[in-house]
Design an enzyme around this catalytic site. Structure first.
Site, PDB file in Angstrom:
ATOM      1  N   ASP A 237       0.755 -12.970  -8.884  1.00  0.00           N
ATOM      2  CA  ASP A 237       1.647 -11.808  -8.806  1.00  0.00           C
ATOM      3  C   ASP A 237       3.128 -12.175  -8.894  1.00  0.00           C
ATOM      4  O   ASP A 237       3.517 -13.309  -8.621  1.00  0.00           O
ATOM      5  CB  ASP A 237       1.435 -11.089  -7.462  1.00  0.00           C
ATOM      6  CG  ASP A 237       0.125 -10.327  -7.400  1.00  0.00           C
ATOM      7  OD1 ASP A 237      -0.772 -10.627  -8.203  1.00  0.00           O
ATOM      8  OD2 ASP A 237       0.002  -9.450  -6.527  1.00  0.00           O
TER       9      ASP A 237
ATOM     10  N   HIS B  58       2.262  -4.488 -12.150  1.00  0.00           N
ATOM     11  CA  HIS B  58       2.634  -4.665 -10.729  1.00  0.00           C
ATOM     12  C   HIS B  58       3.917  -3.887 -10.412  1.00  0.00           C
ATOM     13  O   HIS B  58       4.710  -4.310  -9.580  1.00  0.00           O
ATOM     14  CB  HIS B  58       2.800  -6.166 -10.447  1.00  0.00           C
ATOM     15  CG  HIS B  58       2.748  -6.535  -8.989  1.00  0.00           C
ATOM     16  ND1 HIS B  58       1.941  -5.914  -8.068  1.00  0.00           N
ATOM     17  CD2 HIS B  58       3.422  -7.498  -8.289  1.00  0.00           C
ATOM     18  CE1 HIS B  58       2.129  -6.477  -6.875  1.00  0.00           C
ATOM     19  NE2 HIS B  58       3.019  -7.417  -6.978  1.00  0.00           N
TER      20      HIS B  58
ATOM     21  N   HIS C 163       8.789  -3.962  -8.386  1.00  0.00           N
ATOM     22  CA  HIS C 163       8.137  -4.346  -7.131  1.00  0.00           C
ATOM     23  C   HIS C 163       8.516  -3.408  -5.993  1.00  0.00           C
ATOM     24  O   HIS C 163       8.906  -3.846  -4.903  1.00  0.00           O
ATOM     25  CB  HIS C 163       8.471  -5.801  -6.773  1.00  0.00           C
ATOM     26  CG  HIS C 163       7.397  -6.452  -5.949  1.00  0.00           C
ATOM     27  ND1 HIS C 163       7.394  -6.440  -4.578  1.00  0.00           N
ATOM     28  CD2 HIS C 163       6.267  -7.090  -6.322  1.00  0.00           C
ATOM     29  CE1 HIS C 163       6.317  -7.072  -4.142  1.00  0.00           C
ATOM     30  NE2 HIS C 163       5.612  -7.477  -5.176  1.00  0.00           N
TER      31      HIS C 163
ATOM     32  N   HIS D  67       0.850 -16.234  -6.084  1.00  0.00           N
ATOM     33  CA  HIS D  67       2.121 -15.769  -6.668  1.00  0.00           C
ATOM     34  C   HIS D  67       2.720 -16.816  -7.598  1.00  0.00           C
ATOM     35  O   HIS D  67       2.782 -17.994  -7.245  1.00  0.00           O
ATOM     36  CB  HIS D  67       3.108 -15.426  -5.546  1.00  0.00           C
ATOM     37  CG  HIS D  67       2.662 -14.290  -4.672  1.00  0.00           C
ATOM     38  ND1 HIS D  67       1.781 -14.458  -3.626  1.00  0.00           N
ATOM     39  CD2 HIS D  67       2.951 -12.967  -4.716  1.00  0.00           C
ATOM     40  CE1 HIS D  67       1.560 -13.276  -3.058  1.00  0.00           C
ATOM     41  NE2 HIS D  67       2.256 -12.350  -3.697  1.00  0.00           N
TER      42      HIS D  67
HETATM   43 ZN   LIG Z   1       3.869  -8.547  -5.409  1.00  0.00          ZN
END
Ligand SMILES: [Zn+2]
Length: 265
Positions: free
Chosen positions: A88, A139, A143, A235
């Site tokens: 992510d 995503h 964010h 991530h």
């Molecule tokens: Zn995230």
């Protein structure tokens, strides 16, 4: 005689009052009794429910909370024995290529949950993600942790804008998944992502690699939490990801050996 009768009557009255008071007195003396006895009861009762709530309930609740679906029926497992790695908050020029190199070396594919503003900044990285056969996941544009609480029209605009940016980088790219930042799902964001043809994607294993966690600890947490079909949250952006990158060789090889690794489709 009259004085005596008066006195007698007075005495009788006093006696009556006295007995009356005496009769009332046991009530207030009785009433304080239940009070000290109540705390005694609760004092003895309280420790009994506390230990089961504190000790045995915690280990039994944990596996129960980790069901087959995520919050609001979001996807938590791959649906097969193979485990999926998800990355992510990228793409990021420092970390994403390193992750891609390791995946390529191991001959496995993963899923990348990309942020719109970063897609706009590093479109060539998104092209490489797609070219190497990994799955793309929306995503959100920037964010937005509170996106789920915004109006449905705003959510839709945000997700569509992100998809447009992904498709500008990779014409015709498929974006089959949406992952809400922070996992802060609402029924509204779930509904909007579905209406745009994206499956809401949660995770099953969170090693908290964004935290100040060593590579060895990230790897250890994943090994401990993983089960057949787990979706692992990692991530490749949003901060210093050197420890995530450092954990990748061990994580990839051990999960591949134990369960097999798959991208999400
Ligand atoms: Zn995230």
């Amino acid at each position: 005689m009259t004085r005596r009768t008066a006195l007698a009557a007075g005495l009788a009255l006093l006696l009556l009052l006295a007995t009356g008071c005496a009769n009332e007195k046991p009530v207030p003396t009785r009433s304080p009794l239940p009070y000290p006895s109540i705390p005694q009861v609760t004092a003895t009762a309280a420790p009994t429910p506390t230990p089961p709530a504190a000790t045995p309930a915690t280990p039994t609740r944990k596996p129960a909370a980790r069901g087959t679906v995520g919050p609001l029926n979001t996807q938590r497992l791959t649906g097969t024995r193979a485990v999926a790695l998800t990355f992510d908050d990228g793409p990021h020029p420092e970390w994403t290529p390193g992750v891609l190199d390791q995946l390529r070396k191991a001959g496995v594919q993963a899923t990348f949950c990309v942020v719109g503003v970063k897609v706009r900044k590093y479109p060539s990285l998104v092209r490489r993600i797609a070219r190497e056969g990994h799955t793309l996941c929306n995503h959100s544009w920037q964010h937005d942790l509170k996106l789920g609480k915004r109006k449905a029209a705003q959510i839709r605009d945000d997700l569509e804008r992100t998809n447009r940016e992904i498709q500008r980088a990779v014409p015709g790219a498929k974006v089959p998944y949406y992952r809400q930042p922070g996992g802060k799902w609402t029924s509204s964001v779930v509904a909007v992502s579905k209406s745009l043809g994206m499956k809401p994607l949660h995770w099953d294993v969170d090693p908290a690699d964004w935290d100040d966690t060593s590579s060895a600890e990230i790897s250890r947490r994943i090994a401990k939490q993983a089960r057949p079909g787990s979706i692992v949250l990692l991530h490749d952006g949003g901060g210093d990801r050197s420890r995530t990158l450092g954990a990748c060789p061990q994580v990839i090889s051990s999960l591949k050996r134990k369960y097999g690794l798959t991208r999400l489709r």
